[in-house]
Design a protein around this motif. Sequence first.
Motif, PDB file in Angstrom:
ATOM      1  N   LYS A  68      14.493 -40.597 -24.520  1.00 13.87           N
ATOM      2  CA  LYS A  68      14.856 -41.192 -25.811  1.00 13.87           C
ATOM      3  C   LYS A  68      14.899 -42.716 -25.714  1.00 13.87           C
ATOM      4  N   LYS A  69      15.517 -43.224 -24.654  1.00 13.37           N
ATOM      5  CA  LYS A  69      15.621 -44.680 -24.479  1.00 13.37           C
ATOM      6  C   LYS A  69      14.245 -45.301 -24.238  1.00 13.37           C
ATOM      7  N   LYS A  70      13.392 -44.607 -23.466  1.00 13.92           N
ATOM      8  CA  LYS A  70      12.044 -45.138 -23.215  1.00 13.92           C
ATOM      9  C   LYS A  70      11.234 -45.181 -24.506  1.00 13.92           C
ATOM     10  N   LYS A  75       9.019 -48.751 -28.780  1.00 12.65           N
ATOM     11  CA  LYS A  75       8.986 -49.242 -30.162  1.00 12.65           C
ATOM     12  C   LYS A  75       9.398 -50.716 -30.227  1.00 12.65           C
ATOM     13  N   ILE A  76      10.408 -51.064 -29.421  1.00 13.59           N
ATOM     14  CA  ILE A  76      10.865 -52.467 -29.392  1.00 13.59           C
ATOM     15  C   ILE A  76       9.756 -53.360 -28.841  1.00 13.59           C
ATOM     16  N   GLY A 107      15.591 -55.055 -26.441  1.00 15.43           N
ATOM     17  CA  GLY A 107      14.713 -54.561 -25.375  1.00 15.43           C
ATOM     18  C   GLY A 107      15.358 -54.687 -24.005  1.00 15.43           C
ATOM     19  N   GLU A 108      15.991 -55.829 -23.745  1.00 18.57           N
ATOM     20  CA  GLU A 108      16.676 -56.034 -22.455  1.00 18.57           C
ATOM     21  C   GLU A 108      17.826 -55.045 -22.283  1.00 18.57           C
ATOM     22  N   ALA A 109      18.589 -54.835 -23.350  1.00 22.46           N
ATOM     23  CA  ALA A 109      19.717 -53.897 -23.276  1.00 22.46           C
ATOM     24  C   ALA A 109      19.213 -52.473 -23.008  1.00 22.46           C
ATOM     25  N   LEU A 110      18.147 -52.078 -23.705  1.00 23.11           N
ATOM     26  CA  LEU A 110      17.578 -50.742 -23.476  1.00 23.11           C
ATOM     27  C   LEU A 110      17.045 -50.603 -22.051  1.00 23.11           C
ATOM     28  N   ILE A 114      18.181 -47.813 -19.369  1.00 21.31           N
ATOM     29  CA  ILE A 114      17.225 -46.920 -18.703  1.00 21.31           C
ATOM     30  C   ILE A 114      17.391 -47.010 -17.190  1.00 21.31           C
ATOM     31  N   ASP A 115      17.502 -48.230 -16.686  1.00 22.21           N
ATOM     32  CA  ASP A 115      17.694 -48.416 -15.239  1.00 22.21           C
ATOM     33  C   ASP A 115      18.980 -47.760 -14.756  1.00 22.21           C
ATOM     34  N   LEU A 116      20.046 -47.910 -15.531  1.00 18.09           N
ATOM     35  CA  LEU A 116      21.329 -47.319 -15.164  1.00 18.09           C
ATOM     36  C   LEU A 116      21.254 -45.791 -15.156  1.00 18.09           C
ATOM     37  N   LEU A 117      20.643 -45.222 -16.189  1.00 23.04           N
ATOM     38  CA  LEU A 117      20.500 -43.766 -16.248  1.00 23.04           C
ATOM     39  C   LEU A 117      19.630 -43.254 -15.097  1.00 23.04           C
TER      40      LEU A 117
END
Length: 181
Positions: A68-70, A75-76, A107-110, A114-117
């Motif tokens: 979902k985040k990817k 989109k971003i 985009g940076e926050a997403l 993603i990296d954290l997950l």
Amino acid sequence: GSGYYGCFNAKRKTCNNTLLAPRKRIEESIISDLKEKILTTDNIEYVYKRIEKLISKGLNQIPGEIRKKKSQYGKILSEIQNYLNYIKIGNLSTAVSEALKEAEDKGEALKKEIDLLSYQKQNKFTSPPKEWIKHRLERLRDTLNKNTTSSSLALKELLGKITMEPVTDKKSDFYYIVSNG
């Protein structure tokens, strides 16, 4: 060491229960019960396995969250590219700059999420081996067996406040030890 447990109010003369119990005897009783009934390798291993299962159950949702985040991240990135293309053809305004900055921040926050997950997925909790548990319990038992302040502090942290209740059975001790932790 020395010391006794007894009714605090008796010392303040508001209670007539003046019975004192030797601290060493009570602590030995508590430590003995802890070692026999609670602090066993099998019990601690069971707790670790249950924690591992609970964490794994929560981690089952991570792959879906990552997808979902990817998707949102893609989109971003498209949105950012559209803003850059708009700017390339010579249409620069403060509104476009602000929208571009906002999209880049999203985009940076997403990307961080993603990296954290992904990190959580790859580095999930696993229960330690039985040998490690056994070794740690032996060290704890050694600490509890010593007649030191650290054993008293370890007991206090494990059990919380300890109270004694009178026992009506004449064949056993006068008091029953109760942990309120």
